[in-house]
Design an enzyme around this catalytic site. Structure first.
Site, PDB file in Angstrom:
ATOM      1  N   SER A 107       0.843  -1.202   0.000  1.00 51.23           N
ATOM      2  CA  SER A 107       0.000   0.000   0.000  1.00 51.23           C
ATOM      3  C   SER A 107       0.876   1.250   0.000  1.00 51.23           C
ATOM      4  O   SER A 107       1.781   1.378   0.831  1.00 51.23           O
ATOM      5  CB  SER A 107      -0.897  -0.041   1.231  1.00 51.23           C
ATOM      6  OG  SER A 107      -1.675   1.110   1.240  1.00 51.23           O
ATOM      7  N   GLY A 108       0.596   2.135  -0.934  1.00 51.13           N
ATOM      8  CA  GLY A 108       1.345   3.395  -1.014  1.00 51.13           C
ATOM      9  C   GLY A 108       2.588   3.288  -1.874  1.00 51.13           C
ATOM     10  O   GLY A 108       3.368   4.240  -1.972  1.00 51.13           O
ATOM     11  N   THR A 112      -1.547   2.556  -8.115  1.00 50.99           N
ATOM     12  CA  THR A 112      -2.626   3.267  -8.809  1.00 50.99           C
ATOM     13  C   THR A 112      -2.043   4.324  -9.747  1.00 50.99           C
ATOM     14  O   THR A 112      -2.489   4.462 -10.889  1.00 50.99           O
ATOM     15  CB  THR A 112      -3.560   3.921  -7.772  1.00 50.99           C
ATOM     16  OG1 THR A 112      -3.964   2.900  -6.874  1.00 50.99           O
ATOM     17  CG2 THR A 112      -4.757   4.550  -8.418  1.00 50.99           C
ATOM     18  N   ASN A 157      -1.260   5.305   3.156  1.00 50.19           N
ATOM     19  CA  ASN A 157      -1.405   6.006   1.878  1.00 50.19           C
ATOM     20  C   ASN A 157      -2.620   6.933   1.958  1.00 50.19           C
ATOM     21  O   ASN A 157      -3.689   6.511   2.378  1.00 50.19           O
ATOM     22  CB  ASN A 157      -1.612   4.946   0.773  1.00 50.19           C
ATOM     23  CG  ASN A 157      -1.735   5.568  -0.608  1.00 50.19           C
ATOM     24  OD1 ASN A 157      -1.679   6.786  -0.757  1.00 50.19           O
ATOM     25  ND2 ASN A 157      -1.904   4.717  -1.611  1.00 50.19           N
ATOM     26  N   SER A 160      -5.432   5.563  -0.648  1.00 53.99           N
ATOM     27  CA  SER A 160      -5.273   4.110  -0.730  1.00 53.99           C
ATOM     28  C   SER A 160      -6.490   3.474  -1.404  1.00 53.99           C
ATOM     29  O   SER A 160      -7.646   3.796  -1.082  1.00 53.99           O
ATOM     30  CB  SER A 160      -5.108   3.576   0.678  1.00 53.99           C
ATOM     31  OG  SER A 160      -4.914   2.189   0.625  1.00 53.99           O
ATOM     32  N   SER A 161      -6.218   2.597  -2.369  1.00 52.88           N
ATOM     33  CA  SER A 161      -7.326   1.908  -3.042  1.00 52.88           C
ATOM     34  C   SER A 161      -7.871   0.881  -2.056  1.00 52.88           C
ATOM     35  O   SER A 161      -7.128   0.033  -1.563  1.00 52.88           O
ATOM     36  CB  SER A 161      -6.814   1.180  -4.281  1.00 52.88           C
ATOM     37  OG  SER A 161      -6.000   2.032  -5.031  1.00 52.88           O
ATOM     38  N   GLY A 387      -2.638  -3.181  -2.192  1.00 54.05           N
ATOM     39  CA  GLY A 387      -1.325  -3.770  -1.917  1.00 54.05           C
ATOM     40  C   GLY A 387      -1.329  -4.588  -0.646  1.00 54.05           C
ATOM     41  O   GLY A 387      -2.236  -4.503   0.169  1.00 54.05           O
ATOM     42  N   GLU A 389      -0.817  -5.662   2.918  1.00 58.54           N
ATOM     43  CA  GLU A 389      -0.963  -4.764   4.067  1.00 58.54           C
ATOM     44  C   GLU A 389      -0.640  -5.491   5.357  1.00 58.54           C
ATOM     45  O   GLU A 389      -1.081  -6.615   5.571  1.00 58.54           O
ATOM     46  CB  GLU A 389      -2.409  -4.273   4.176  1.00 58.54           C
ATOM     47  CG  GLU A 389      -2.728  -3.160   3.240  1.00 58.54           C
ATOM     48  CD  GLU A 389      -4.177  -2.706   3.332  1.00 58.54           C
ATOM     49  OE1 GLU A 389      -4.482  -1.661   2.769  1.00 58.54           O
ATOM     50  OE2 GLU A 389      -5.005  -3.414   3.957  1.00 58.54           O
TER      51      GLU A 389
HETATM   52  N1  ATP Z   1       5.079   8.202 -10.172  1.00 55.23           N
HETATM   53  C1  ATP Z   1       4.717   8.961  -9.137  1.00 55.23           C
HETATM   54  N2  ATP Z   1       5.033  10.267  -9.149  1.00 55.23           N
HETATM   55  C2  ATP Z   1       4.696  11.054  -8.109  1.00 55.23           C
HETATM   56  N3  ATP Z   1       4.054  10.640  -7.018  1.00 55.23           N
HETATM   57  C3  ATP Z   1       3.708   9.338  -6.944  1.00 55.23           C
HETATM   58  C4  ATP Z   1       4.018   8.438  -8.007  1.00 55.23           C
HETATM   59  N4  ATP Z   1       3.561   7.251  -7.651  1.00 55.23           N
HETATM   60  C5  ATP Z   1       2.968   7.391  -6.417  1.00 55.23           C
HETATM   61  N5  ATP Z   1       3.050   8.648  -6.015  1.00 55.23           N
HETATM   62  C6  ATP Z   1       2.573   9.212  -4.706  1.00 55.23           C
HETATM   63  O1  ATP Z   1       2.324   8.157  -3.831  1.00 55.23           O
HETATM   64  C7  ATP Z   1       0.970   8.124  -3.415  1.00 55.23           C
HETATM   65  C8  ATP Z   1       0.500   6.707  -3.305  1.00 55.23           C
HETATM   66  O2  ATP Z   1       0.438   6.108  -4.541  1.00 55.23           O
HETATM   67  P1  ATP Z   1      -0.712   5.087  -4.969  1.00 55.23           P
HETATM   68  O3  ATP Z   1      -2.032   5.561  -4.508  1.00 55.23           O
HETATM   69  O4  ATP Z   1      -0.527   4.822  -6.386  1.00 55.23           O
HETATM   70  O5  ATP Z   1      -0.308   3.852  -4.109  1.00 55.23           O
HETATM   71  P2  ATP Z   1      -0.941   2.392  -4.222  1.00 55.23           P
HETATM   72  O6  ATP Z   1       0.194   1.504  -4.478  1.00 55.23           O
HETATM   73  O7  ATP Z   1      -2.027   2.386  -5.191  1.00 55.23           O
HETATM   74  O8  ATP Z   1      -1.452   2.199  -2.773  1.00 55.23           O
HETATM   75  P3  ATP Z   1      -2.748   1.338  -2.301  1.00 55.23           P
HETATM   76  O9  ATP Z   1      -2.374  -0.043  -2.394  1.00 55.23           O
HETATM   77  O10 ATP Z   1      -2.927   1.842  -0.948  1.00 55.23           O
HETATM   78  O11 ATP Z   1      -3.814   1.733  -3.231  1.00 55.23           O
HETATM   79  C9  ATP Z   1       0.223   8.881  -4.458  1.00 55.23           C
HETATM   80  O12 ATP Z   1      -0.919   9.478  -3.923  1.00 55.23           O
HETATM   81  C10 ATP Z   1       1.256   9.902  -4.886  1.00 55.23           C
HETATM   82  O13 ATP Z   1       1.232  10.988  -3.993  1.00 55.23           O
HETATM   83 MG    MG Z   2      -3.954   2.225  -5.139  1.00 56.98          MG
END
Ligand code: ATP
Ligand code: MG
Length: 1079
Positions: A107-108, A112, A157, A160-161, A387, A389
């Site tokens: 997660s994070g 996404t 996050n 977070s999805s 992700g 957790e």
């Molecule tokens: N390529 C990127 N460039 C800039 N910031 C990023 C990038 N990837 C992720 N982030 C930052 O990290 C945060 C978390 O990313 P994201 O929501 O994609 O995580 P996740 O893997 O989908 O987590 P979860 O499993 O909780 O959904 C985003 O809100 C953003 O602020």
């Molecule tokens: Mg996500």
């Protein structure tokens, strides 16, 4: 020419972990850190992309970058998620292979975001056109809608999805997007009712309350204040960097683009509002006679508002919170609910309502984005699932989420290995097996149909009798005790009996990504996902159309007495389906890594990264990749890259690339065991070999660069020199030309000077000669003339003398006359007639002519002068002239009269009334009127009389009375007598015998004698038509007074006699007039 680049160019660390040397965890982490510090967030393991979350926006996602990676080979440029997206898209479009992009990580870690980057890249590079753009836009805009309803802030996050998402994007044969299908996996619905500390509910609740207009909120019966709602946690209601109000506008806009109708949006928002209202319904116990407590709604206001919002009868819902009807076969039993059960029912309703709403949204989006054409599609699946957790308190949801990640890891291992294996087979290379951790055993622990945890949970849920979370744990303890990845305090496995980190109500699983402690509390309930039928029926009775759709089981006509499927079972089935789906597609991996736990940029926590590297099995991934051969490359680019290392292949190899590579490697003395020749690729076993080649290449490139530099410098110097030489020749030529020109000009001018001098000298010489000759000729001519003259004169002397004098005389005279006339012209006097000047007479022989010319000139100028006269003036002058003719040089009075104008009428007889009578007596025009003295003969005294002259008469009249005394016709006048002296006496002599003469002649005296006589003379001449009147001028004349003739004698008297003449009678016959002598 297109410049061939490679991933190996300008690498920071190594771009592909396969090339890491030595390969160990430390070097792996160090490489990631090095790259992360240089903003290189992507690194490859073969075709797998490792993505580090930068936690800040980088400028590597620009349209220019998209263009840079478009249609480029995977290893051609530095690692990037775009390279993977491009590779996947091109194999889908060109090789007709369905693709899936598997994005994993905790997660994070950025899953996404990565999925959005992939989608936006594909949208940017695939076809264009109005329809295609609309599809792209709808696909992209589905993200904000699903994120609003399915994402929430967690401690890991901020976005977070909380659901799993798999999206199939469908393309036609050209690679243009046609539409898509989204599948969602198990929303973490427990979050609707309760959020762990520091976390939030789903974004949409906060977005709605912050961003909706006051009007909308009133319609939804909501208050903007978060604290009014029990379901919203307050400790992190606002999140740094998240603008809920702006996000709400984005979501509404996205919903509109995706194709939601305005009333659909309203229905959705009403349900969101209903969930909030539901959370505010509270219960109180009410004692019943049977001793049990029955729940009652505490404050009915929220219940009422919720019912109004959804169109539900309040009493129906109220009852559903107090009673529960159990139907078994044909029986219906109604039991009361206590307060705890009522709260359970309320929360179950809220969770169900929200999760069903979420599923409905996905279905609705799918309706909009589904491909219209029914042709065969190519599909690109993008998987963005929650992700892995590990929380402090992990429950059923984390168990499910981690199970899903476990499955994904398994598929990753399977597919990676399979792909690797397939490549070796394809290329005809021998394959040696590699040891790696296969998590199939963990998956089996969870999903095994007989003794898997999920199967046992289901079994426990379905079992009759008392079922609790503890009975479930007991069961696990019995069945899974021996499993090496299952740990529990009470299991038969004695090694955990003293493990105090493992509480009694928990079990622990050693996931691929680490050990996770699960608290069993709520497992059974959550798996059952029980919603009392009374509630679903109450919901079905709502007039709210969407609500009815969401609770179809509430329809009394379709009562289903079967137990609904458990959540675990459903999830297992859908994950199974997903895995099957993924296995049919060509996988592309993005492994996301979270650099720190602080959600901060620039921080790289080694331990955290190391942990992720471990559980993601990245080291194994590299090892597997390197198991046989660490590096592989098609022959053409390999030859192109290293051809400079061998003389035969440099600069061109004219043969098959494979042969070229063989020659090259043999020449480079690479040991035979270090490489193998595949069908299309060369496989290099050890990265060190590759690096040796790279090193040699670099050195060779340096040499080549030096060589190129040398040749270039030589060429440049030579060109420069040649240019200088050429320029020098040109300059010299120009200078020589210039110098020659100058010299020539000097010589020319010197020659000209000399020439001119010579010519001058010659000319002067000739001139002298000519002059001399001329003088000679002249002299000769003169001499000849003289001679001829002498001759002629000698010969003609006799003739010459006779005529010469006359000729000379004529000539001289002519010259003199000429000179005279020319001289006269300059000395002519003025035009005034009285100017008497005239030039002196030059020659006495011209006297006559000179005088005559003077006269003629005078006459001419007089004529000119006269020509200027008016008629009146002419008459005056004529009179004056006449006076002059009569008296000039004859009478001494004359000169004094010249200057006096002849006035004529001195009496102004017409104007003066005194003479009116006289005037009327004289009929004719009066030419002269004056006062005269009539001399009396008796005493010589004068008496004044008026004297008038007319054309035919002259008249004498009395001065006082104006009475006419005498009027004499002019013809009767014979002569006039005057003296020579300066007196005014005159005698008018009359014709003897005439009537007028009866009284005799008149002797008169007047001051205007000259004028009177002149006028009389003129008038008489015209009137009498005679030649001239006889004017007698003498100092003695006779005057006839009646019968006597008296002599009038004028004598010169002295000055003593006064100024005027005096007349005296001397005797009868003599009157003496004494005239004063003139001074
Ligand atoms: N390529 C990127 N460039 C800039 N910031 C990023 C990038 N990837 C992720 N982030 C930052 O990290 C945060 C978390 O990313 P994201 O929501 O994609 O995580 P996740 O893997 O989908 O987590 P979860 O499993 O909780 O959904 C985003 O809100 C953003 O602020
Ligand atoms: Mg996500």
């Amino acid at each position: 020419m297109e410049v061939k680049t490679s991933l190996l160019d300008n690498m920071i660390g190594v771009g592909d972990m396969v090339l890491l040397e030595p390969l160990n965890e430390d070097s792996f982490i160090e490489n990631l850190r090095k790259r992360f510090d240089h903003n290189e967030i992507y690194t490859y393991i073969g075709s797998v992309v490792i993505s580090m979350n930068p936690y800040r926006s980088l400028s590597i996602f620009t349209p220019e970058k998209v263009e840079e990676y478009r249609n480029r080979n995977f290893y051609e440029l530095s690692p990037h998620i775009y390279a993977l997206a491009d590779e996947a898209y091109r194999s889908l479009r060109d090789q007709d292979k369905d693709q899936c992009i598997l994005i994993t990580g905790e997660s994070g870690a950025g899953k996404t975001e990565a999925s959005k980057l992939v989608m936006s890249y594909v949208a940017a590079v695939c076809g264009r056109g109005q329809e295609v753009n609309k599809v792209k836009e709808q696909l992209l805009q589905s993200n904000p809608v699903l994120e609003a309803f399915g994402n929430a802030k967690t401690v890991r996050n901020d976005n977070s999805s909380r659901f799993g998402k798999y999206m199939d994007i469908e393309f036609d044969f050209k690679g243009d997007p046609l539409g898509g299908v989204i599948s969602n996996y198990l929303l973490e619905k427990s979050r609707v009712c309760k959020q762990p500390r520091g976390e939030r509910n789903f974004h949409i609740f906060y977005q709605l309350l912050s961003g909706a207009s006051g009007d909308t909120l009133t319609k939804l019966k909501l208050d903007r204040d978060f604290s009014k709602y029990n379901y919203l946690s307050l400790d992190s209601a606002t999140v740094n960097g998240l603008d809920d109000a702006a996000s709400f506008r984005t979501v509404r806009n996205a919903m509109q683009i995706v194709g939601f109708m305005e009333d659909e949006v309203q229905l959705v928002l009403e349900l969101v509002a209903a969930v909030l209202k539901l959370g505010n319904i509270e219960f109180k116990p009410e004692s019943r006679v049977n001793g049990f407590d029955e729940s009652r709604v505490k404050d009915k206001n929220d219940l009422k508002e919720m019912c109004e919002l959804l169109g539900i009868e309040q009493s129906v819902l109220e009852r559903a919170f107090s009673y529960r009807t159990v139907e078994a076969k044909m029986e219906k039993v109604s039991t009361t609910l206590n307060v705890a059960q009522a709260y359970y029912a309320r929360d179950a309703l809220a969770k169900n309502l929200y999760s069903r709403l979420f599923s409905w949204l996905v279905t609705r989006i799918n309706e909009s984005i589904k491909a219209q054409a029914k042709t065969r599609h190519k599909v690109m699946g993008v998987l963005d699932i929650y992700g892995f957790e590990i929380f402090e308190d992990n429950s059923f949801e984390q168990f499910i989420i981690n199970y899903c990640n476990e499955k994904l890891q398994q598929i990753f291992i399977e597919l990676t290995l399979r792909e690797e294996q397939e490549e070796y087979v394809r290329e005809g290379i021998e394959w040696t097996n590699i040891e790696y951790f296969n998590n199939a055993i963990i998956c089996d622990l969870i999903e095994n149909n007989q003794n898997g945890i999920l199967a046992m949970l289901d079994e426990e849920c379905l079992r009759p009798g008392t079922v609790t979370d503890d009975t479930f744990l007991d069961k696990l303890n019995t069945i899974c005790a021996e499993h090496q990845h299952f740990e529990s305090r009470l299991s038969k496995n004695s090694k955990f009996l003293t493990d105090h980190s493992l509480p009694h109500s928990c079990f622990r699983i050693q996931h691929y990504a680490g050990k996770v402690l699960y608290r069993v509390e709520g497992f059974v309930d959550k798996n059952n996902d029980l919603l009392y039928r009374d509630l679903s029926q109450a919901m079905y009775k709502a007039t709210h159309s969407l609500m009815r759709q969401l609770f179809p089981e509430g329809n009394p006509a379709k009562v289903n007495l079967k137990r609904p499927l458990t959540a675990g079972f459903q999830f297992k089935a859908s994950v199974g389906g997903l895995m099957r789906n993924l296995q049919t597609k060509n996988p592309n991996y993005i492994r996301c890594i979270k650099p720190n736990d602080k959600k901060a940029a620039h921080i790289f926590t080694d331990s955290l990264v190391c942990h992720q590297v471990r559980y993601l099995g990245l080291m194994e991934n590299v090892r597997v990749r390197r198991a046989g051969y660490a590096f592989r490359q098609p022959y053409e680019p390999c030859l192109e890259r290293y051809k400079m290392l061998c003389k035969q292949t440099w600069p061109h190899w004219r043969g098959p690339a494979r042969d070229g590579v063989e020659v090259l490697l043999t020449d480079c003395s690479v040991p035979a065991e270090e490489f193998a020749y595949g069908r299309s690729k060369i496989f290099i076993r050890n990265p060190r070999t590759l690096f040796t080649l790279e090193e040699r290449r670099r050195a060779c490139l340096e040499d080549l660069a030096t060589l190129i530099q040398k040749i270039y410098r030589g060429w440049k110097c030579r060109t420069h020199f040649l240019l200088l030489k050429k320029s020098q020749v040109v300059v010299a030529a120009w200078y020589r030309r210039y110098a020659q020109q100058k010299k020539y000009e000097k010589i020319k001018s010197a020659t000209l000077v000399m020439q001119s001098f010579t010519r001058g000298w010659k000319a002067r010489k000739i001139l002298r000669q000519l002059k001399y000759e001329k003088r000679c000729k002249e002299a000769v001519t003169t001499i000849a003339a003289y001679w001829h003259g002498t001759q002629v004169r000698r010969e003609y002397r006799k003739f010459f003398r006779a005529n010469a004098g006359k000729k000379i005389y004529c000539f001289i005279i002519q010259r003199i006359m000429q000179k005279y006339f020319l001289g006269l012209k300059t000395t002519v006097p003025s035009m005034s007639p009285i100017d008497n000047t005239w030039s002196a007479q030059p020659y006495s022989f011209l006297e006559g002519a000179h005088t005559e010319l003077r006269r003629i000139f005078h006459l001419w100028r007089c004529k000119k002068h006269r020509g200027q006269f008016t008629e009146e003036k002419k008459a005056v002058y004529e009179e004056k002239l006449e006076a002059s003719e009569i008296f000039k040089n004859k009478k001494a009075l004359y000169p004094s009269s010249v200057s006096q104008p002849f006035k004529g009428d001195y009496l102004e007889i017409h104007k003066n009334p005194k003479y009116q009578k006289l005037n009327s007596a004289v009929e004719e025009k009066v030419l002269l009127a004056d006062v005269v003295n009539k001399i009396n003969r008796a005493n010589g005294k004068g008496s004044p009389r008026l004297f008038l002259l007319t054309k035919n008469n002259f008249v004498l009249a009395d001065q006082k009375t104006g009475q006419v005394k005498a009027s004499v016709p002019l013809p009767d006048l014979t002569s006039v007598s005057v003296s020579t002296q300066s007196d005014g006496f005159f005698a008018l002599k009359l014709k003897e015998g005439s009537a007028s003469a009866a009284k005799g002649d008149f002797l008169l005296n007047s001051e205007h004698l000259i004028e009177i006589i002149t006028k009389l003379h003129r008038t008489w001449t015209t009137a009498a038509d005679k030649d001239q009147i006889n004017i007698d001028i003498s100092d003695e004349f006779l005057v006839q007074f009646k019968q006597d003739k008296v002599c009038v004698k004028f004598i010169q008297g002295g000055p003593k006699n006064g100024t005027s003449a005096a007349c005296k009678r001397k005797n009868n016959r003599l009157l003496e007039v004494s005239v004063p002598s003139s001074p």
